[in-house]
Scaffold this motif. Structure first.
Motif, PDB file in Angstrom:
ATOM      1  N   MET A  91       5.967 -25.484 -18.261  1.00 56.56           N
ATOM      2  CA  MET A  91       4.977 -26.067 -19.471  1.00 56.56           C
ATOM      3  C   MET A  91       4.952 -24.971 -20.492  1.00 56.56           C
ATOM      4  O   MET A  91       4.444 -23.831 -20.265  1.00 56.56           O
ATOM      5  N   LYS A  92       5.077 -25.333 -21.741  1.00 64.87           N
ATOM      6  CA  LYS A  92       5.251 -24.536 -22.891  1.00 64.87           C
ATOM      7  C   LYS A  92       3.818 -24.472 -23.282  1.00 64.87           C
ATOM      8  O   LYS A  92       2.870 -25.381 -23.460  1.00 64.87           O
ATOM      9  N   ASN A  93       3.544 -23.427 -24.166  1.00 63.45           N
ATOM     10  CA  ASN A  93       2.274 -23.249 -24.662  1.00 63.45           C
ATOM     11  C   ASN A  93       1.802 -24.166 -25.660  1.00 63.45           C
ATOM     12  O   ASN A  93       0.835 -24.625 -26.051  1.00 63.45           O
ATOM     13  N   SER A  94       2.889 -24.922 -26.235  1.00 61.70           N
ATOM     14  CA  SER A  94       2.675 -25.992 -27.155  1.00 61.70           C
ATOM     15  C   SER A  94       2.233 -27.282 -26.942  1.00 61.70           C
ATOM     16  O   SER A  94       2.245 -28.120 -27.568  1.00 61.70           O
ATOM     17  N   THR A  95       2.280 -27.505 -25.537  1.00 57.70           N
ATOM     18  CA  THR A  95       1.847 -28.564 -24.858  1.00 57.70           C
ATOM     19  C   THR A  95       0.616 -29.054 -25.307  1.00 57.70           C
ATOM     20  O   THR A  95      -0.442 -28.343 -25.518  1.00 57.70           O
ATOM     21  N   SER A  96       0.335 -30.290 -25.190  1.00 55.97           N
ATOM     22  CA  SER A  96      -0.917 -30.844 -25.576  1.00 55.97           C
ATOM     23  C   SER A  96      -1.927 -30.624 -24.913  1.00 55.97           C
ATOM     24  O   SER A  96      -1.611 -30.372 -23.591  1.00 55.97           O
ATOM     25  N   LEU A  97      -3.089 -30.482 -25.354  1.00 49.95           N
ATOM     26  CA  LEU A  97      -4.172 -30.637 -24.570  1.00 49.95           C
ATOM     27  C   LEU A  97      -4.482 -31.500 -23.391  1.00 49.95           C
ATOM     28  O   LEU A  97      -4.787 -31.007 -22.269  1.00 49.95           O
ATOM     29  N   SER A  98      -4.383 -32.594 -23.590  1.00 48.64           N
ATOM     30  CA  SER A  98      -4.406 -33.756 -22.652  1.00 48.64           C
ATOM     31  C   SER A  98      -3.262 -33.426 -21.732  1.00 48.64           C
ATOM     32  O   SER A  98      -3.696 -33.611 -20.374  1.00 48.64           O
ATOM     33  N   ALA A  99      -2.007 -33.035 -21.814  1.00 52.70           N
ATOM     34  CA  ALA A  99      -1.136 -32.647 -20.816  1.00 52.70           C
ATOM     35  C   ALA A  99      -1.724 -31.518 -19.795  1.00 52.70           C
ATOM     36  O   ALA A  99      -1.457 -31.556 -18.466  1.00 52.70           O
ATOM     37  N   TRP A 100      -2.390 -30.560 -20.524  1.00 52.83           N
ATOM     38  CA  TRP A 100      -2.806 -29.351 -19.591  1.00 52.83           C
ATOM     39  C   TRP A 100      -4.329 -30.003 -18.740  1.00 52.83           C
ATOM     40  O   TRP A 100      -3.926 -29.691 -17.662  1.00 52.83           O
ATOM     41  N   ARG A 101      -4.831 -30.517 -19.406  1.00 50.63           N
ATOM     42  CA  ARG A 101      -5.994 -31.295 -18.577  1.00 50.63           C
ATOM     43  C   ARG A 101      -5.377 -32.207 -17.712  1.00 50.63           C
ATOM     44  O   ARG A 101      -5.913 -32.239 -16.471  1.00 50.63           O
TER      45      ARG A 101
ATOM     46  N   PHE B 275      -3.422 -17.831 -23.831  1.00 50.23           N
ATOM     47  CA  PHE B 275      -3.932 -19.077 -24.342  1.00 50.23           C
ATOM     48  C   PHE B 275      -2.886 -20.030 -24.338  1.00 50.23           C
ATOM     49  O   PHE B 275      -1.758 -19.629 -24.836  1.00 50.23           O
ATOM     50  N   VAL B 276      -3.174 -21.262 -23.744  1.00 54.21           N
ATOM     51  CA  VAL B 276      -2.200 -21.945 -23.801  1.00 54.21           C
ATOM     52  C   VAL B 276      -2.487 -23.511 -24.467  1.00 54.21           C
ATOM     53  O   VAL B 276      -3.712 -23.722 -24.698  1.00 54.21           O
ATOM     54  N   GLY B 277      -1.811 -24.341 -24.886  1.00 57.10           N
ATOM     55  CA  GLY B 277      -2.161 -25.664 -25.556  1.00 57.10           C
ATOM     56  C   GLY B 277      -1.642 -25.899 -26.805  1.00 57.10           C
ATOM     57  O   GLY B 277      -0.681 -24.941 -27.293  1.00 57.10           O
ATOM     58  N   PRO B 278      -1.971 -26.704 -27.756  1.00 59.03           N
ATOM     59  CA  PRO B 278      -1.540 -27.019 -28.983  1.00 59.03           C
ATOM     60  C   PRO B 278      -1.983 -25.538 -29.941  1.00 59.03           C
ATOM     61  O   PRO B 278      -2.921 -24.892 -29.667  1.00 59.03           O
ATOM     62  N   TYR B 279      -1.004 -25.416 -30.739  1.00 53.48           N
ATOM     63  CA  TYR B 279      -1.330 -24.365 -31.825  1.00 53.48           C
ATOM     64  C   TYR B 279      -2.829 -24.174 -32.268  1.00 53.48           C
ATOM     65  O   TYR B 279      -3.129 -23.159 -32.253  1.00 53.48           O
ATOM     66  N   TRP B 280      -3.273 -25.254 -32.853  1.00 56.12           N
ATOM     67  CA  TRP B 280      -4.820 -25.090 -33.353  1.00 56.12           C
ATOM     68  C   TRP B 280      -5.613 -24.466 -32.188  1.00 56.12           C
ATOM     69  O   TRP B 280      -6.485 -23.564 -32.425  1.00 56.12           O
ATOM     70  N   LEU B 281      -5.511 -24.603 -30.819  1.00 59.21           N
ATOM     71  CA  LEU B 281      -6.322 -23.968 -29.838  1.00 59.21           C
ATOM     72  C   LEU B 281      -5.939 -22.383 -29.540  1.00 59.21           C
ATOM     73  O   LEU B 281      -6.826 -21.874 -29.545  1.00 59.21           O
TER      74      LEU B 281
END
Length: 145
Positions: free
Chosen positions: A1-11, A33-39
């Protein structure tokens, strides 16, 4: 799973993972830190403003206690480590909690972990506050030798 993956995908991924099975996890675990760029862009500043500037990960002192490690080499905010139901899905998770004696906002923060591999865990930072405890903010811990 890439760092740019959406927050909902990680959740959504967190409930599919199992409780860490490592017999001993003492030692340093580096954070990313992982998730969308803004996070991933805002998380370091947010954590710094809350009192952990240059946060790099956690040092598990034993299977029941851990402490945060900063880039400066300082270690801050001792945590109790236990297995308990996740606030996110009610299933067992490895939980690092600061306790009621910790400074604000840390007394309301807990990190919940599930295993992606024996040396890599998905962490979800959860605010144990009514209305907010169903959200998790993802990060990954990776064991360093």
């Amino acid at each position: 799973m890439k760092n740019s993956t959406s927050l909902s995908a990680w959740r959504q991924r967190f409930p599919t993972l199992a409780l860490p099975t490592t017999a001993s996890f003492a030692g340093f675990w580096a954070a990313s830190f992982v998730g969308p760029y803004w996070l991933t862009a805002t998380a370091p500043t947010t954590i710094s403003l809350a009192g952990l500037p240059g946060w790099r990960g956690k040092r598990f002192l034993s299977n029941t206690s851990a402490i945060n490690v900063l880039a400066s080499g300082d270690e801050r905010l001792l945590m109790q480590v236990t297995v308990m139901p996740s606030l996110l899905d009610g299933q067992p998770a490895l939980v690092c909690a600061y306790g009621s004696e910790a400074p604000w906002p840390w007394r309301f923060v807990r990190d919940e972990f599930r295993e992606m591999s024996p040396n890599e865990w998905l962490g979800m930072t959860v605010l144990d506050v009514p209305g907010l405890c169903s959200m998790g903010w993802p990060f990954v811990l990776k064991r360093k030798q």
